[in-house]
Design an enzyme around this catalytic site. Sequence first.
Site, PDB file in Angstrom:
ATOM      1  N   GLY A 358       0.830  -1.190   0.000  1.00  9.33           N
ATOM      2  CA  GLY A 358       0.000   0.000   0.000  1.00  9.33           C
ATOM      3  C   GLY A 358       0.862   1.236   0.000  1.00  9.33           C
ATOM      4  O   GLY A 358       2.089   1.176   0.135  1.00  9.33           O
ATOM      5  N   GLY A 361       0.454   8.080   3.448  1.00 10.68           N
ATOM      6  CA  GLY A 361       0.828   9.473   3.347  1.00 10.68           C
ATOM      7  C   GLY A 361       2.325   9.674   3.325  1.00 10.68           C
ATOM      8  O   GLY A 361       2.840  10.493   2.583  1.00 10.68           O
ATOM      9  N   PHE A 362       3.019   8.908   4.129  1.00 10.91           N
ATOM     10  CA  PHE A 362       4.436   9.174   4.279  1.00 10.91           C
ATOM     11  C   PHE A 362       5.313   8.277   3.431  1.00 10.91           C
ATOM     12  O   PHE A 362       6.517   8.472   3.376  1.00 10.91           O
ATOM     13  CB  PHE A 362       4.848   9.019   5.735  1.00 10.91           C
ATOM     14  CG  PHE A 362       4.295  10.105   6.603  1.00 10.91           C
ATOM     15  CD1 PHE A 362       4.563  11.433   6.308  1.00 10.91           C
ATOM     16  CD2 PHE A 362       3.522   9.807   7.698  1.00 10.91           C
ATOM     17  CE1 PHE A 362       4.077  12.447   7.113  1.00 10.91           C
ATOM     18  CE2 PHE A 362       3.023  10.812   8.505  1.00 10.91           C
ATOM     19  CZ  PHE A 362       3.292  12.134   8.211  1.00 10.91           C
ATOM     20  N   VAL A 365       4.554   0.971   1.474  1.00  9.96           N
ATOM     21  CA  VAL A 365       4.791  -0.202   2.305  1.00  9.96           C
ATOM     22  C   VAL A 365       4.963  -1.428   1.406  1.00  9.96           C
ATOM     23  O   VAL A 365       4.171  -1.649   0.491  1.00  9.96           O
ATOM     24  CB  VAL A 365       3.625  -0.433   3.290  1.00  9.96           C
ATOM     25  CG1 VAL A 365       3.938  -1.598   4.216  1.00  9.96           C
ATOM     26  CG2 VAL A 365       3.355   0.825   4.092  1.00  9.96           C
ATOM     27  N   LYS A 380       8.238  -0.200   5.532  1.00  9.26           N
ATOM     28  CA  LYS A 380       7.715   1.094   5.119  1.00  9.26           C
ATOM     29  C   LYS A 380       8.893   1.986   4.747  1.00  9.26           C
ATOM     30  O   LYS A 380       9.764   2.280   5.555  1.00  9.26           O
ATOM     31  CB  LYS A 380       6.931   1.741   6.253  1.00  9.26           C
ATOM     32  CG  LYS A 380       6.391   3.096   5.846  1.00  9.26           C
ATOM     33  CD  LYS A 380       5.229   3.508   6.706  1.00  9.26           C
ATOM     34  CE  LYS A 380       4.550   4.701   6.083  1.00  9.26           C
ATOM     35  NZ  LYS A 380       3.314   5.058   6.752  1.00  9.26           N
ATOM     36  N   ASP A 477      -2.707   9.526  12.893  1.00 14.27           N
ATOM     37  CA  ASP A 477      -3.111   9.075  11.563  1.00 14.27           C
ATOM     38  C   ASP A 477      -3.978   7.826  11.689  1.00 14.27           C
ATOM     39  O   ASP A 477      -3.803   6.851  10.976  1.00 14.27           O
ATOM     40  CB  ASP A 477      -1.879   8.815  10.700  1.00 14.27           C
ATOM     41  CG  ASP A 477      -2.224   8.800   9.214  1.00 14.27           C
ATOM     42  OD1 ASP A 477      -3.352   9.203   8.855  1.00 14.27           O
ATOM     43  OD2 ASP A 477      -1.373   8.369   8.421  1.00 14.27           O
TER      44      ASP A 477
END
Length: 689
Positions: A358, A361-362, A365, A380, A477
């Site tokens: 996926g 936002g940051f 992954v 990640k 988050d």
Amino acid sequence: MRFLLEKLILIILCYMQILAAAQKLKTYNTKYDSFNETHYTELDVQKPAMISNDALQITPDSASEDFDRKNKSGRIFLKTPFRLWDGHSSNKSTSKIASFTTSFLINIYRPKNETAAEGLAFVIASNTQLPPNSEGAYLGLTNAKTDGNISNKFIAIEIDTFKQSFDPDGNHVGIDINGVESVKTESLSKHGIDIAPIGPKFFNFWVQYNGSSKVLDIFVAEQEEKTGPTPPKPYSPILSYKNLDLKNIVNEYSYFGFSGSTGNYSQLNCVLRWNLTVDYLDKGQKEWLHIGLAIGVPIIVLFLGAIWLGYYLNKRRVLRSNSDILGKLKSLPGTPREFKFRELKKATNNFDEKHKLGQGGFGVVYRGKIASENREIAVKWFSRENLKGQDDFLAELTIINRLRHKHLVPLLGWCHRNMKLLLVYEYMPNGSLDHHLFRGPEVETLNWNFRHKIISGVASALQYLHNEYDQRVVHRDLKASNIMVDANFNARLGDFGLARALDNEKTSYAEAEGVLGTIGYIAPECFHTGRATRQSDVYAFGAVILEVVCGLRPGTKIGNFTYLADWVWFMHRDGHLLEAVDPRLKGDYDAEQAERLLLLGLACSHPIASERPRTQDIVQIIAGTVPTPIVPPFKPAFVWPSMMPLDIDSSAANTGSITTASLTTSHYNSGWSDQQYVNRENYTGNSMV
Ligand SMILES: *[C@@H]1O[C@H](CO)[C@@H](O)[C@H](O)[C@H]1NC(C)=O
Ligand SMILES: *[C@@H]1O[C@H](CO)[C@@H](O)[C@H](O)[C@H]1NC(C)=O
Ligand SMILES: *[C@@H]1O[C@H](CO)[C@@H](O)[C@H](O)[C@H]1NC(C)=O
Ligand SMILES: *[C@@H]1O[C@H](CO)[C@@H](O)[C@H](O)[C@H]1NC(C)=O
Ligand SMILES: *[C@@H]1O[C@H](CO)[C@@H](O)[C@H](O)[C@H]1NC(C)=O
Ligand SMILES: *[C@@H]1O[C@H](CO)[C@@H](O)[C@H](O)[C@H]1NC(C)=O
Ligand SMILES: *[C@@H]1O[C@H](CO)[C@@H](O)[C@H](O)[C@H]1NC(C)=O
Ligand SMILES: *[C@@H]1O[C@H](CO)[C@@H](O)[C@H](O)[C@H]1NC(C)=O
């Protein structure tokens, strides 16, 4: 590598500071308001100079014979030398030079109204010794043989009362370097001063030297009475000399004092007051500096060498950080470890698109597998390169790496490589809550028990982060896609922390613009404050509750409503709250639990942060041990600025918390300005406040 270099630069800077400290100036102050015999201990008095009549008599003040005063020279110096420049500096042109300020009151008296001769001088010299045959024109400074020789190493401010062939007149000041023929003079007559008039007169001199600007200034003013107050220092110097570099003239260690002479005529050369301030280089640190250089330089060279060796040997440039923090992290068994980048690269098949789990936002992954440990991981890779700083990251890591809770996704480790940051989590094979709720009609829907279990799991994780861990952590988050579900349908909260290590300007919220289902998790005050708080986590949690119970994403447009929460509130007002429950459950749910959760979800969705339930109460409401909050029939209006401080129960103690997700305010204001129900009636709040 970067980290090592930063540390190295730090060490070098420290070292340079030590070197600079070795050049640091110390201040010496002395002040004589009058003189007496006791001062022979501090002053080197070269005969026939003497201390008498409360003054320094640089040449004899003999009452007896005129003869005794004529053709004489003398010196009086402070016995202690001062270090005026740094003779060991590697670069002479940049090394520091001492500064000094001196002030002295003199009386040059001519007995019997005779012609005055010869003069008095303030001197910085390499020794206190009076040169032989320094009477007459030589002012106690030189003699016929040595005059002008650069090995004399003195500088003198002469106050000359007798005209020699090279002098402008018999009433001048001059700057003498290594000889009595001045490099610069200034006639006192021009300034209305007769320095040795008939009768006693007192003059105060100021001599100032600034070692950084290399300027020497001389001031003079008449003092009315011998014992009277010092006159104010004139605004402008009578004589100024620029580019005077002491280290090119005097010895590194030099003495301050006076010299004077008489000749075929005589005068009294009296110094009645004297004070001296020297900003000198600390001599005690000279050896220290040597030792420092002797030890420090090789160490630095070795250190540099080792680093560059390491750099070249390790082609992949995977240098492990050796900071204290990381050292401590490593030493704790069972805590997250540092991964090598190539290890993660291999585990994820070079970050293959197919391994992508996926994109948040940051960052992205990836799913991976460490073959040697037969362990599945989720990696990640933070997309931002502008991590705020290594230290911030490490500080954050020390916090999150100790977070341990059965409803948190375990952090296995990290990798920090060339400004890139990767975090390694345990892989959750059952995927996210998001996936389970919306995986499509062909699969059996998540049953009520599992939904309830997941919500209470998330609540307990939140309670741990907010209140039970020794440092307050704000998730910032929280959303369905960040809640993992394990094989037994236990919730595992993921993706927590790290807000501080990342650039504050944007958050995952901001980047999720346009993504339905993210926007509804953001508390309205965040658009104003840009800060995530526990209350904003609670808000997001409310959105999660409604999402799970209703089976709809928070941003779902339903009825005339833009947000799920608004619709649920509408159903609540209409008394049809349970109609909001996910129809896919086909009525197979616990109505009491469902109502409780829906009301809790609405209470958490309160537009005013301080009105939302506290995390510790949420846990108990879900468990049914505390009554369900009373929710007003109309959704209250969002008020800004809020009347209550955010994070009410601990607003003063923000230091230890991680609460820093900022938001760009402009984009999202509309989300709350077009509310459908605005009711300004008093909201009674909820029962457990
Ligand atoms: C000498 O002068 C010092 C101050 O400079 C003073 O304390 C001391 O009493 C004086 N001694 C005599 C003998 O006058
Ligand atoms: C001055 O004194 C010196 C000795 O210190 C002597 O050699 C010289 O002749 C004297 N000069 C005069 C003019 O008296
Ligand atoms: C010393 O410093 C000056 C000024 O910073 C510089 O111009 C000069 O090249 C330096 N000399 C040496 C030997 O490092
Ligand atoms: C010196 O001159 C002053 C004024 O010109 C006079 O008052 C004084 O008496 C003279 N002193 C001597 C010793 O001649
Ligand atoms: C003193 O006078 C004599 C003769 O006038 C001269 O030769 C000598 O240089 C003078 N001494 C000084 C110290 O000026
Ligand atoms: C200067 O003084 C030094 C040491 O006293 C001596 O060796 C040198 O010859 C002198 N130079 C001149 C030009 O007199
Ligand atoms: C000395 O000169 C420097 C540089 O010109 C200046 O910054 C400093 O203030 C001066 N120090 C004093 C005591 O005037
Ligand atoms: C030194 O003396 C002068 C005048 O005599 C005065 O202005 C100055 O303040 C004194 N400085 C100190 C440090 O006493």
